[in-house]
Design an enzyme around this catalytic site. Structure first.
Site, PDB file in Angstrom:
ATOM      1  N   ASN A  83       7.542  10.953  -3.926  1.00  0.00           N
ATOM      2  CA  ASN A  83       8.012  10.319  -2.699  1.00  0.00           C
ATOM      3  C   ASN A  83       8.439   8.878  -2.981  1.00  0.00           C
ATOM      4  OD1 ASN A  83       8.427   9.846   0.117  1.00  0.00           O
ATOM      5  ND2 ASN A  83       6.788  11.276   0.582  1.00  0.00           N
ATOM      6  N   ARG A 122     -15.717  16.147  -1.715  1.00  0.00           N
ATOM      7  CA  ARG A 122     -16.131  17.549  -1.613  1.00  0.00           C
ATOM      8  C   ARG A 122     -15.329  18.395  -2.571  1.00  0.00           C
ATOM      9  NH1 ARG A 122     -12.626  20.882   1.391  1.00  0.00           N
ATOM     10  NH2 ARG A 122     -11.073  19.776   2.599  1.00  0.00           N
ATOM     11  N   ALA A 158      -5.236   9.369   0.335  1.00  0.00           N
ATOM     12  CA  ALA A 158      -4.412   8.178   0.531  1.00  0.00           C
ATOM     13  C   ALA A 158      -5.262   6.924   0.367  1.00  0.00           C
ATOM     14  CB  ALA A 158      -3.776   8.210   1.913  1.00  0.00           C
ATOM     15  N   HIS A 189      -4.611  -5.808 -18.727  1.00  0.00           N
ATOM     16  CA  HIS A 189      -4.924  -6.907 -19.642  1.00  0.00           C
ATOM     17  C   HIS A 189      -6.431  -7.002 -19.822  1.00  0.00           C
ATOM     18  CE1 HIS A 189      -0.822  -8.477 -19.782  1.00  0.00           C
ATOM     19  NE2 HIS A 189      -0.751  -8.099 -18.520  1.00  0.00           N
ATOM     20  N   ARG A 241     -11.956   6.725 -12.709  1.00  0.00           N
ATOM     21  CA  ARG A 241     -12.640   7.694 -13.576  1.00  0.00           C
ATOM     22  C   ARG A 241     -11.990   9.061 -13.403  1.00  0.00           C
ATOM     23  NH1 ARG A 241     -18.406   6.194 -11.257  1.00  0.00           N
ATOM     24  NH2 ARG A 241     -17.203   6.922  -9.506  1.00  0.00           N
TER      25      ARG A 241
END
Length: 167
Positions: free
Chosen positions: A67, A164, A141, A97, A147
């Site tokens: 998008n 979930r 969103a 950095h 991770r």
């Protein structure tokens, strides 16, 4: 081509791509292929604008939808699997950095990002360097993913955490 030349090339090519009409998906695919150095399937769909700092380190699977307003910081490499959907304003940031003040202007850290098959990344989500988003996962969103995301899960928040299982 040195680092600065790669950045200038990517900026020029994304500027050209961003001037194309959405309806001209063939031209968008051609420009994207020039940016990445790899052909893309006719099923690839992108709504400009899009941004990249190198372009040559991006690999895109089949039936991928990007998008408007997405950012591909690809110094460390970005691999996107088949059937991935990205909402508006998604950022894939594969470099940064060092934290140490004396090193910040002297070095770049980087690690590849891998987005596996059938992932949906929601609007304005950010995926950081070194992360793998597992198959069928959903990144909500606004999430900031620092991770790895397990397959078949919904992650949300800052930093993103599993909300979930899916299915």
């Amino acid at each position: 081509m040195n680092f600065a030349e790669r950045v200038q090339r990517a900026i020029r090519l994304t500027e050209e791509l961003n001037m194309l009409r959405y309806a001209d998906q063939k031209a968008i695919r051609q420009c994207w292929s020039e940016l990445t150095g790899e052909p893309v399937e006719e099923t690839f769909q992108l709504i400009p604008p899009v941004y990249s700092d190198h372009g040559i380190n991006i690999r895109i699977g089949r039936n991928v939808f990007v998008n408007q307003g997405c950012r591909f910081n690809d110094i460390g490499g970005i691999a996107i699997g088949d059937d991935v959907m990205m909402g508006p304003g998604v950022s894939l940031i594969s470099a940064g950095h060092p934290v140490e003040p004396a090193q910040r202007r002297k070095a770049i850290t980087s690690a590849p990002i891998r987005i596996e098959r059938n992932v949906w990344i929601g609007a304005s989500a950010m995926i950081m360097q070194g992360v793998c988003v597992g198959e069928n996962a959903v990144v909500a969103a606004g999430a900031v993913v620092t991770r790895d995301v397990p397959a078949d899960t919904l992650v949300t928040g800052v930093p993103a955490a599993v909300l979930r299982q899916i299915g």
